[in-house]
Write a protein that holds these residues in place. Structure first.
Motif, PDB file in Angstrom:
ATOM      1  N   ALA A  25       0.850  -1.190   0.000  1.00 40.82           N
ATOM      2  CA  ALA A  25       0.000   0.000   0.000  1.00 40.82           C
ATOM      3  C   ALA A  25       0.890   1.247   0.000  1.00 40.82           C
ATOM      4  N   PRO A  26       0.482   2.308  -0.687  1.00 36.68           N
ATOM      5  CA  PRO A  26       1.273   3.546  -0.674  1.00 36.68           C
ATOM      6  C   PRO A  26       1.417   4.087   0.747  1.00 36.68           C
ATOM      7  N   THR A  27       2.468   4.864   0.979  1.00 34.95           N
ATOM      8  CA  THR A  27       2.688   5.421   2.315  1.00 34.95           C
ATOM      9  C   THR A  27       1.854   6.686   2.533  1.00 34.95           C
ATOM     10  N   ALA A  28       1.177   7.167   1.507  1.00 38.37           N
ATOM     11  CA  ALA A  28       0.301   8.335   1.654  1.00 38.37           C
ATOM     12  C   ALA A  28      -1.014   8.005   0.953  1.00 38.37           C
ATOM     13  N   ALA A  29      -2.065   8.717   1.334  1.00 36.15           N
ATOM     14  CA  ALA A  29      -3.366   8.469   0.705  1.00 36.15           C
ATOM     15  C   ALA A  29      -3.605   9.490  -0.401  1.00 36.15           C
ATOM     16  N   CYS A  37      -8.615   5.063 -10.171  1.00 41.89           N
ATOM     17  CA  CYS A  37      -7.792   3.950 -10.652  1.00 41.89           C
ATOM     18  C   CYS A  37      -8.222   2.609 -10.087  1.00 41.89           C
ATOM     19  N   SER A  38      -9.336   2.596  -9.353  1.00 38.84           N
ATOM     20  CA  SER A  38      -9.873   1.302  -8.921  1.00 38.84           C
ATOM     21  C   SER A  38     -11.259   1.069  -9.514  1.00 38.84           C
ATOM     22  N   ALA A  39     -11.616   1.881 -10.520  1.00 40.00           N
ATOM     23  CA  ALA A  39     -12.946   1.746 -11.113  1.00 40.00           C
ATOM     24  C   ALA A  39     -13.079   0.465 -11.943  1.00 40.00           C
ATOM     25  N   CYS A  40     -12.004   0.025 -12.571  1.00 35.56           N
ATOM     26  CA  CYS A  40     -12.075  -1.140 -13.467  1.00 35.56           C
ATOM     27  C   CYS A  40     -11.236  -2.312 -12.975  1.00 35.56           C
ATOM     28  N   HIS A  41     -10.284  -2.053 -12.099  1.00 32.58           N
ATOM     29  CA  HIS A  41      -9.397  -3.098 -11.547  1.00 32.58           C
ATOM     30  C   HIS A  41      -8.916  -2.562 -10.209  1.00 32.58           C
ATOM     31  N   VAL A  42      -8.149  -3.342  -9.447  1.00 34.68           N
ATOM     32  CA  VAL A  42      -7.625  -2.798  -8.190  1.00 34.68           C
ATOM     33  C   VAL A  42      -6.702  -1.630  -8.514  1.00 34.68           C
ATOM     34  N   ALA A  43      -6.594  -0.701  -7.600  1.00 33.99           N
ATOM     35  CA  ALA A  43      -5.624   0.378  -7.754  1.00 33.99           C
ATOM     36  C   ALA A  43      -4.245  -0.257  -7.546  1.00 33.99           C
ATOM     37  N   TYR A  44      -3.537  -0.487  -8.647  1.00 38.63           N
ATOM     38  CA  TYR A  44      -2.261  -1.208  -8.577  1.00 38.63           C
ATOM     39  C   TYR A  44      -1.248  -0.437  -7.729  1.00 38.63           C
ATOM     40  N   PRO A  45      -0.449  -1.162  -6.940  1.00 38.71           N
ATOM     41  CA  PRO A  45       0.538  -0.476  -6.090  1.00 38.71           C
ATOM     42  C   PRO A  45       1.514   0.372  -6.910  1.00 38.71           C
ATOM     43  N   PRO A  46       1.579   1.677  -6.638  1.00 42.98           N
ATOM     44  CA  PRO A  46       2.500   2.546  -7.384  1.00 42.98           C
ATOM     45  C   PRO A  46       3.957   2.078  -7.280  1.00 42.98           C
ATOM     46  N   ALA A  47       4.298   1.401  -6.186  1.00 46.49           N
ATOM     47  CA  ALA A  47       5.691   0.984  -5.954  1.00 46.49           C
ATOM     48  C   ALA A  47       6.140  -0.132  -6.888  1.00 46.49           C
ATOM     49  N   LEU A  48       5.251  -0.615  -7.762  1.00 43.90           N
ATOM     50  CA  LEU A  48       5.623  -1.730  -8.634  1.00 43.90           C
ATOM     51  C   LEU A  48       6.043  -1.307 -10.041  1.00 43.90           C
ATOM     52  N   LEU A  49       6.076  -0.003 -10.305  1.00 44.69           N
ATOM     53  CA  LEU A  49       6.585   0.483 -11.593  1.00 44.69           C
ATOM     54  C   LEU A  49       7.411   1.749 -11.352  1.00 44.69           C
ATOM     55  N   PRO A  50       8.410   1.987 -12.217  1.00 43.05           N
ATOM     56  CA  PRO A  50       9.196   3.215 -12.073  1.00 43.05           C
ATOM     57  C   PRO A  50       8.383   4.451 -12.459  1.00 43.05           C
ATOM     58  N   GLU A  51       8.879   5.587 -12.032  1.00 43.02           N
ATOM     59  CA  GLU A  51       8.197   6.855 -12.320  1.00 43.02           C
ATOM     60  C   GLU A  51       7.962   7.046 -13.822  1.00 43.02           C
ATOM     61  N   LYS A  77      -3.231  15.295 -13.579  1.00 46.55           N
ATOM     62  CA  LYS A  77      -1.989  15.887 -13.078  1.00 46.55           C
ATOM     63  C   LYS A  77      -1.751  15.500 -11.613  1.00 46.55           C
ATOM     64  N   GLU A  78      -2.817  15.572 -10.828  1.00 42.41           N
ATOM     65  CA  GLU A  78      -2.686  15.224  -9.404  1.00 42.41           C
ATOM     66  C   GLU A  78      -2.315  13.747  -9.236  1.00 42.41           C
ATOM     67  N   ILE A  79      -2.995  12.889 -10.002  1.00 45.17           N
ATOM     68  CA  ILE A  79      -2.722  11.446  -9.869  1.00 45.17           C
ATOM     69  C   ILE A  79      -1.307  11.122 -10.366  1.00 45.17           C
ATOM     70  N   THR A  80      -0.886  11.779 -11.448  1.00 49.13           N
ATOM     71  CA  THR A  80       0.470  11.537 -11.959  1.00 49.13           C
ATOM     72  C   THR A  80       1.512  11.899 -10.901  1.00 49.13           C
ATOM     73  N   ALA A  81       1.319  13.042 -10.247  1.00 49.81           N
ATOM     74  CA  ALA A  81       2.278  13.469  -9.212  1.00 49.81           C
ATOM     75  C   ALA A  81       2.288  12.474  -8.055  1.00 49.81           C
ATOM     76  N   PHE A  82       1.098  11.990  -7.700  1.00 42.59           N
ATOM     77  CA  PHE A  82       1.010  11.010  -6.610  1.00 42.59           C
ATOM     78  C   PHE A  82       1.740   9.717  -6.987  1.00 42.59           C
ATOM     79  N   LEU A  83       1.451   9.206  -8.186  1.00 41.69           N
ATOM     80  CA  LEU A  83       2.095   7.963  -8.629  1.00 41.69           C
ATOM     81  C   LEU A  83       3.616   8.129  -8.679  1.00 41.69           C
ATOM     82  N   ALA A  84       4.071   9.281  -9.166  1.00 42.69           N
ATOM     83  CA  ALA A  84       5.520   9.530  -9.232  1.00 42.69           C
ATOM     84  C   ALA A  84       6.120   9.506  -7.830  1.00 42.69           C
ATOM     85  N   SER A  85       5.432  10.132  -6.884  1.00 42.38           N
ATOM     86  CA  SER A  85       5.976  10.236  -5.522  1.00 42.38           C
ATOM     87  C   SER A  85       5.997   8.893  -4.802  1.00 42.38           C
ATOM     88  N   GLN A  86       5.185   7.931  -5.283  1.00 43.29           N
ATOM     89  CA  GLN A  86       5.109   6.615  -4.642  1.00 43.29           C
ATOM     90  C   GLN A  86       5.713   5.519  -5.528  1.00 43.29           C
TER      91      GLN A  86
END
Ligand code: HEC
Ligand code: HEC
Length: 162
Positions: A25-29, A37-51, A77-86
Motif C-alpha cells: 500500500a502507498p505510504t500516503a493516501a 484507478c480502482s474503477a475497473c481493476h484494483v488500484a495497482y501499487p504505485p511501488a511496482l513500476l518506475p516513475e 496531473k494530481e494522480i500523476t504526481a502522486f504515482l511519481a511520488s510513490q
C-alpha cells in the motif's frame, strides 16, 4: 505451490514471516487515485513500476489497454504526481528495489505483469491457472490476492480460484 500453502505456519522460514514484501500500500493516501484507478481493476501499487512508466501510462489514458480511462487535466496531473511520488524509484522498500533491478534503464514497461520481478514471483503458477474464468488475466490481482484492494499481497492471503 499448493503444498506450500498447506504447510502449518511454524514450518515457514522466519524470513517469510518477517518479510514485508507483500505489503505494498502507498505510504500516503490520495482519494482521487483511489477512486479513479480502482474503477475497473484494483488500484495497482504505485511501488511496482518506475516513475517513467507511470508518466507514460498517465499520458495515454484515452487509449488505456483497449479502454478509455481519460480524466480531466487537473485530476490526471494530481494522480500523476502522486504515482511519481510513490513509484518504485522513490519507495525505499526491498520489493521496489527488486522491481527496478529487473527493468533495463531504456525500458518503460506499462504493465506490472510484464516485469521480470512479477514473472519471478509467479513462476510456480501453472499456465492454465491464469486462464481460469475467475482469473481471466494476470492483471486481475484480486482474483488470487484477497487483500489486493488494501495493497496487501502477503503470501498467506493468496488463494488461486478453481
Ligand atoms: C475504464 C476502465 C479503466 C480505468 C478507469 C483504469 N484502467 Fe487501468 N486497465 C484497464 C484495463 C481493461 C486494463 C487491462 C487489464 C488486463 O490486461 O486484464 C488495465 C490495465 C492497467 C495496468 C496494467 C496491469 C498489468 O498488466 O500489470 C496498469 C498499470 C493500469 N491499468 C493502471 C491504471 C491507472 C493508474 C488508472 C487510473 C488513472 C487506471 N488504470 C484506470 C482499465 C481501466
Ligand atoms: C492466478 C493467481 C494470481 C494472480 C492473478 C496474481 N497473483 Fe500474485 N501471487 C500469486 C501466488 C500463488 C504467489 C506466490 C505466493 C507464495 O510464494 O506462496 C504470488 C505472489 C505475489 C507477491 C509476493 C508476495 C510476498 O509476500 O512476497 C506479490 C507482491 C504479488 N503476488 C503481487 C501481485 C500483483 C500486483 C498482481 C496483479 C498485477 C498479482 N500478484 C496477480 C498468485 C497470483
Amino acid at each position: 505451490m499448493k503444498k506450500l500453502l498447506l504447510l502449518p505456519l511454524f514450518l515457514l522460514p522466519i524470513s517469510a514471516l518477517a518479510d514485508g514484501g507483500g505489503k505494498l500500500a502507498p505510504t500516503a493516501a490520495n482519494p482521487k487515485w483511489q477512486a479513479e484507478c480502482s474503477a475497473c481493476h484494483v488500484a495497482y501499487p504505485p511501488a511496482l513500476l518506475p516513475e517513467r512508466s507511470w508518466r507514460k501510462l498517465m499520458g495515454g489514458l484515452e487509449r488505456h489497454f483497449g479502454s478509455d480511462a481519460s480524466l480531466d487535466a487537473a485530476t490526471a496531473k494530481e494522480i500523476t504526481a502522486f504515482l511519481a511520488s510513490q513509484s518504485a524509484d522513490r519507495a525505499s522498500s526491498r520489493t521496489s528495489a527488486k522491481v527496478l533491478r529487473g527493468i533495463a534503464p531504456g525500458d518503460t514497461p506499462l504493465r506490472i505483469t510484464e516485469t521480470a520481478w512479477f514473472q519471478r514471483q509467479h513462476d510456480e503458477i501453472r499456465a492454465d491457472a491464469w486462464k481460469r474464468p475467475k482469473v481471466g488475466s494476470p492483471a486481475n490481482c484480486a482474483a488470487c490476492h484477497a487483500g489486493a484492494d488494501q495493497g496487501d499481497y502477503a503470501e498467506h492471503k493468496v488463494r488461486i480460484p478453481r
